[in-house]
Design an enzyme around this catalytic site. Structure first.
Site, PDB file in Angstrom:
ATOM      1  N   THR A 101       5.214 -17.514  -8.401  1.00 22.18           N
ATOM      2  CA  THR A 101       4.867 -16.103  -8.526  1.00 22.18           C
ATOM      3  C   THR A 101       5.944 -15.216  -7.924  1.00 22.18           C
ATOM      4  OG1 THR A 101       2.511 -16.665  -8.436  1.00 22.18           O
ATOM      5  CG2 THR A 101       3.100 -14.371  -7.974  1.00 22.18           C
ATOM      6  N   ARG A 116      10.764 -24.410 -14.006  1.00 22.44           N
ATOM      7  CA  ARG A 116      10.408 -25.710 -14.578  1.00 22.44           C
ATOM      8  C   ARG A 116       9.266 -25.562 -15.577  1.00 22.44           C
ATOM      9  NH1 ARG A 116       8.562 -28.809  -9.521  1.00 22.44           N
ATOM     10  NH2 ARG A 116       7.864 -26.715  -8.997  1.00 22.44           N
ATOM     11  N   PHE A 128      -1.345 -11.791   0.205  1.00 25.50           N
ATOM     12  CA  PHE A 128      -2.652 -12.021  -0.407  1.00 25.50           C
ATOM     13  C   PHE A 128      -3.559 -10.851  -0.036  1.00 25.50           C
ATOM     14  CE2 PHE A 128      -0.977 -16.046  -1.281  1.00 25.50           C
ATOM     15  CZ  PHE A 128      -1.889 -16.871  -1.933  1.00 25.50           C
ATOM     16  N   TRP A 184       2.065 -10.415  -6.823  1.00 19.59           N
ATOM     17  CA  TRP A 184       0.879 -10.851  -7.575  1.00 19.59           C
ATOM     18  C   TRP A 184       0.096  -9.622  -8.045  1.00 19.59           C
ATOM     19  CZ3 TRP A 184      -4.367 -10.241  -7.629  1.00 19.59           C
ATOM     20  CH2 TRP A 184      -5.107 -11.157  -8.384  1.00 19.59           C
TER      21      TRP A 184
END
Length: 558
Positions: free
Chosen positions: A75, A96, A383, A411
């Protein structure tokens, strides 16, 4: 206020057609091939056309040891790429490809999160452009060639008790770890023990991600050791004469995949070896293409700096001749508190003591990046449960030690939430010169390389080798493999080889149980702890939440 899930955000995305993305980074029409509206394969010819163009600056994103609380490394990688473009820098993200095993197992989808995702998220997390399936097919074709060679007379005198090549499938399936093949009578083949790995643990995946051209891919495939004669002499793919066929199966897959982020930042997604089993980085070709098409490349390496970053810097950057410019070390308040002794259920409550104790884990990863001579910045991936007071604890800890730090709220806010991190990174790049250097010389012995990693990166007191591993050290030296780098297979959850030892353990011993030659990839794998090359599914796999809507949209990919 409703908090949308990753997949809900992804399904509302306003994507550009892939031709617009290709044009934005200077690709000519003949240098890419569309795979639908929003995906494309990039021709390797672009590297020849741009061979004289200076490389863009490569920024590696890593983190502290992962926990069930989450770190958000992908992220942050996506969000930072978006942020750099927002502040006027031409950035390309390089990631990836997710494996279906962890996607449907414990981890779930792996394409970033919130407003910092790569798109189309559903395709990327499922079959994408078929690269991993091509690698599965090439791996299993080699298994078929081995068994057919033995059935047809075994001219190479392969000892069926010493075949080291296994079949693969891109799923977590513990029932396939050990199997017997060739049962059913004379016409069905020669019975022998075999087993399955997950595709991303295949040496062909590692080769795929380290090859620098189609010819290099073929050359590396030819060097794969498939087994041994009864006298211990190694048998390779070249002895079987099938390197051309394996290359043919991979000729389209080897082309990097072009997609975009939610904010239409170009992203190249290609290859995906596990970082606790293999070297955990996207392909060298993808990184090199990205560095020719962008002024900045934001890429990642799997798990914490003790695994992914160590392998990026000791293996990928060295073998691929990539010079990283700086490193971003991702930390979360939640993960730091878990490393400080809290359980996942206790993380919502403010706890300064646990947070400060958990900083020891971050400190070790900072020391590791410093040992490689690289400039770095700590990114606090925010967060919604984090408090301002907790954020200030981490920022003060960093500032007291002269460590550049920035909060990333990518995010929730996408690129805008990474602008502070972007400016901090640019300041570090401009003012703190990196002098990248691997931690060991290729001339060092295999034992010395392993010991260097264990002590300098993990903080181990000593390294023990089992009798089997000791015998392999001698065998590998006799075979001329001592000058290869080492790829450590270790738990991602701890600096030690014991997943329960969180934080920054001291006085521990790393035990090397077995060595595996990945001669085609160009490294020796050292197995420690209880690492499995075929994971199993948890009691409640993520697959239980997955479905398809009446409109054909994916459900439950996060």
């Amino acid at each position: 206020m409703k908090v949308h899930s990753d997949i809900e955000i992804a399904q509302q995305a306003n994507l550009k057609r892939i031709e617009e993305i290709a044009s934005s980074i200077g690709l000519k029409e003949e240098e890419w091939e569309p795979y639908g509206k929003y995906k494309a394969k990039i021709s390797l010819d672009v590297l020849d056309r741009l061979k004289d163009k200076p490389d863009g600056k490569v920024v590696l994103v890593t983190s502290l040891n992962p926990t069930p609380a989450g770190e958000g490394k992908s992220t942050v990688t996506v969000g930072l790429g978006q942020a750099l473009n927002k502040i006027g820098k031409k950035a390309v993200v390089a990631l990836r490809e997710p494996s279906l095993g962890p996607t449907m197992g414990l981890k779930g989808g792996a394409s970033g999160g919130g407003y910092s995702q790569v798109m189309p998220m559903e395709d990327i997390n499922l079959h994408f452009t078929g690269d991993i399936h091509a690698i599965t097919t090439a791996n299993n074709a080699l298994s078929a060639f081995i068994d057919n060679h033995i059935f047809q007379g075994n001219a190479c005198e392969i000892d069926t008790r010493r075949i080291v090549w296994k079949r693969v499938v891109d799923l977590n399936d513990r029932a396939l770890r050990q199997v017997i093949v060739g049962l059913g009578g004379v016409k069905q083949g020669v019975p022998r023990e075999d087993g399955f790995n997950i595709t991303v643990a295949s040496e062909i995946m590692a080769i795929f991600c380290l090859a620098t051209s189609m010819q290099d891919l073929k050359s590396r495939l030819a060097k794969i050791v498939v087994g041994y004669k009864s006298n211990g002499f190694p048998i390779t793919v070249k002895d079987l004469g099938v390197e051309g066929a394996l290359t043919l199966l991979l000729k389209e897959a080897i082309k990097p995949n072009l997609v975009q982020t939610l904010e239409n930042t170009p992203a190249i997604i290609h290859g995906g070896p596990f970082a606790n089993i293999a070297h955990g980085c996207n392909s060298v070709l993808a990184t090199k293409v990205a560095s020719k098409l962008g002024d900045f490349v934001v890429t990642e390496a799997g798990f914490g700096a003790d695994l992914g970053a160590e392998k990026f810097l000791n293996i990928k950057a060295r073998l691929g001749e990539i010079k990283p410019e700086a490193v971003v070390i991702v930390a979360t308040i939640r993960a730091l508190k878990m490393h400080g002794g809290l359980s996942k259920s206790e993380l919502k409550s403010e706890n300064g003591q646990a947070l400060r104790e958990g900083m020891d884990n971050l400190a070790k990863h900072v020391e590791t990046i410093e040992a490689f001579g690289l400039a770095y910045v700590v990114a606090i991936n925010r967060f919604i449960t984090d408090t301002d007071k907790e954020i200030e604890v981490v920022k003060k800890w960093c500032k007291d030690r002269g460590i550049e730090v920035a909060v990333a709220n990518v995010w929730e806010e996408g690129g805008e939430g990474g602008v502070e991190l972007g400016h901090t990174l640019l300041n570090v790049i401009n003012n703190k010169k990196s002098e990248y250097r691997p931690l060991y010389s290729l001339e060092d012995s295999i034992e010395s390389k392993i010991t260097t990693i264990a002590k300098r990166v993990y903080g181990a007191e000593k390294v023990d080798f089992t009798p089997n591993a000791r015998a392999q050290l001698e065998e590998f030296h006799a075979n001329g493999w001592s000058n290869l780098p080492v790829c450590m297979a270790k738990t991602q959850y701890s600096l030690s080889d014991d997943p329960k030892l969180l934080g920054r353990p001291t006085g521990f011993t790393i035990t090397v149980k077995e060595l595996c030659p990945s001669i085609g990839a160009g490294f020796i794998v050292a197995l420690t702890g209880d690492i499995l090359t075929m994971p199993g599914l948890p009691a409640e796999p993520a697959a239980l939440q997955m479905d398809v809507s009446e409109d054909g949209d994916a459900i439950g990919l996060f």
